[in-house]
Motif scaffolding. Structure first.
Motif, PDB file in Angstrom:
ATOM      1  N   LEU A 169       0.800  -1.267  -0.398  1.00 47.70           N
ATOM      2  CA  LEU A 169      -0.287  -0.098  -0.190  1.00 47.70           C
ATOM      3  C   LEU A 169       1.022   0.936   0.260  1.00 47.70           C
ATOM      4  O   LEU A 169       2.077   1.172   0.559  1.00 47.70           O
ATOM      5  N   THR A 170       0.645   2.572  -1.098  1.00 47.08           N
ATOM      6  CA  THR A 170       0.947   3.746  -0.509  1.00 47.08           C
ATOM      7  C   THR A 170       0.006   4.881  -0.147  1.00 47.08           C
ATOM      8  O   THR A 170      -0.870   4.795  -0.415  1.00 47.08           O
ATOM      9  N   ARG A 171       1.255   5.626   0.116  1.00 47.22           N
ATOM     10  CA  ARG A 171       0.419   7.123  -0.005  1.00 47.22           C
ATOM     11  C   ARG A 171       1.426   8.485  -0.221  1.00 47.22           C
ATOM     12  O   ARG A 171       2.312   7.556  -0.188  1.00 47.22           O
ATOM     13  N   PRO A 172       0.594   9.424  -1.131  1.00 47.66           N
ATOM     14  CA  PRO A 172       1.824   9.950  -1.198  1.00 47.66           C
ATOM     15  C   PRO A 172       2.324  10.906  -0.354  1.00 47.66           C
ATOM     16  O   PRO A 172       1.725  11.444   0.559  1.00 47.66           O
ATOM     17  N   TYR A 173       3.750  11.649  -0.717  1.00 51.05           N
ATOM     18  CA  TYR A 173       4.677  11.806   0.097  1.00 51.05           C
ATOM     19  C   TYR A 173       4.680  13.862  -0.259  1.00 51.05           C
ATOM     20  O   TYR A 173       3.589  14.093  -0.707  1.00 51.05           O
ATOM     21  N   ARG A 174       5.808  13.880  -0.245  1.00 54.13           N
ATOM     22  CA  ARG A 174       6.080  15.509  -0.998  1.00 54.13           C
ATOM     23  C   ARG A 174       6.807  15.518  -2.555  1.00 54.13           C
ATOM     24  O   ARG A 174       6.472  13.822  -2.977  1.00 54.13           O
TER      25      ARG A 174
END
Length: 313
Positions: free
Chosen positions: A161-166
């Motif tokens: 699973l991923t989440r956007p960062y910068r």
């Protein structure tokens, strides 16, 4: 069927494990008659006989064995809920191991972690960071080496699973005497006639640069490989080569040493970093708080919510 009572289930498990209502009563500081009453009510609730009364104790029936397995799982889940809630009430404790690429570490991550660790509620959380290539970040998270990984979102996340960062943007860094130094922006193809310096040929950036060079019908001229970003910039300062680096990383050094930092105009040069992890359930309370904290910087940059999703591959 009425809702199952956790206290009754806990007593049922104790009776099954001790094979005795009396001993379960002693262990739980409850009289045996009260336990017997609860167990009778439990049998009435589930509609089957759960225990066989024997001369020297009790034993679960086949249905009782099945309920015993479910009861243990339910009690374990309830205990996890209690521990997690207590950790929030008393200030979360724990250690979170993070794997991150060199670009992530060289940019905003240290400052973002500092904001997190300065929160009084998180004073008992420790964060352990290790630098790795993108492919090794993903591998480390899949193998359970760390809880959270951070790398360029073009990586093959292999179902994590991923989440956007910068986000950041890549640029060409060069000595002011270089023939291309007068440009305000450049396509990457325009740099391919010149020697370049990088940290690792296996890094996500170098893999991308080689691919783009191939698409342009040219070959990336890799003259020097060094071990860190500071060494890259020193090589550039010595006029040995140019380099592709994030603007945010190169600019501070360039301001001091008068190097030229020229943004790349290619679409792929605008990068987004991603947080990756095995699953929401696998995150400890401390790791979950850290992921939410770091993910909030993507929201601040893009004004859109960061939602976990299955990633590439």
């Amino acid at each position: 069927m009425r809702d199952l009572d956790l206290t009754t289930l806990r007593l049922f498990v104790a009776v099954c494990e001790l094979r005795s209502i009396a001993r379960a009563g002693e262990q739980s500081s409850i009289v045996g008659s009260a336990i017997s009453k609860r167990l009778s009510a439990l049998e009435e609730t589930v509609g089957v006989k759960l225990l066989i009364r024997r001369r020297h104790g009790v034993a679960p029936t086949p249905a009782g064995e099945t309920l015993l397995e479910h009861a243990r799982a339910m009690l374990a889940s309830a205990d996890r809920i209690r521990r997690d809630m207590l950790s929030y009430a008393s200030g979360v404790k724990g250690q979170v191991r993070v794997l991150a690429t060199v670009s992530v570490l060289a940019e905003k991550l240290p400052e973002d972690l500092a904001v997190f660790l300065q929160d009084p509620d998180y004073r008992n959380i420790q964060i352990d960071i290790e630098e790795r290539l993108s492919v090794d970040v993903v591998r480390g998270i899949k193998e359970g080496v760390a809880s959270v990984g951070i790398c360029w979102d073009v990586a093959d996340f292999q179902g994590l699973l991923t989440r956007p960062y910068r986000t950041d943007r890549l640029a060409i860094v060069m000595h002011p005497d270089h023939p291309l130094a007068g440009f305000k922006a450049l396509p990457f193809e325009a740099t391919l006639d010149y020697e370049q310096v990088s940290i690792s040929s296996a890094s996500a950036v170098q893999v991308m640069l080689k691919r783009q060079a191939s698409l342009a019908g040219k070959q990336l001229i890799e003259r020097v490989f060094v071990s860190n970003l500071n060494a890259v910039l020193r090589v550039v300062l010595a006029k040995l080569a140019i380099s592709v680096l994030p603007i945010e990383v190169a600019q501070a050094y360039a301001n001091v040493q008068a190097l030229r930092v020229i943004p790349l105009t290619d679409e792929w040069a605008s990068r987004r970093f991603a947080l990756c992890f095995r699953s929401e359930e696998a995150l400890t309370p401390a790791a979950r708080l850290l992921v939410d904290h770091l993910g909030s910087f993507s929201v601040a940059e893009s004004d859109s919510p960061a939602v976990a999703h299955p990633a590439h591959g």
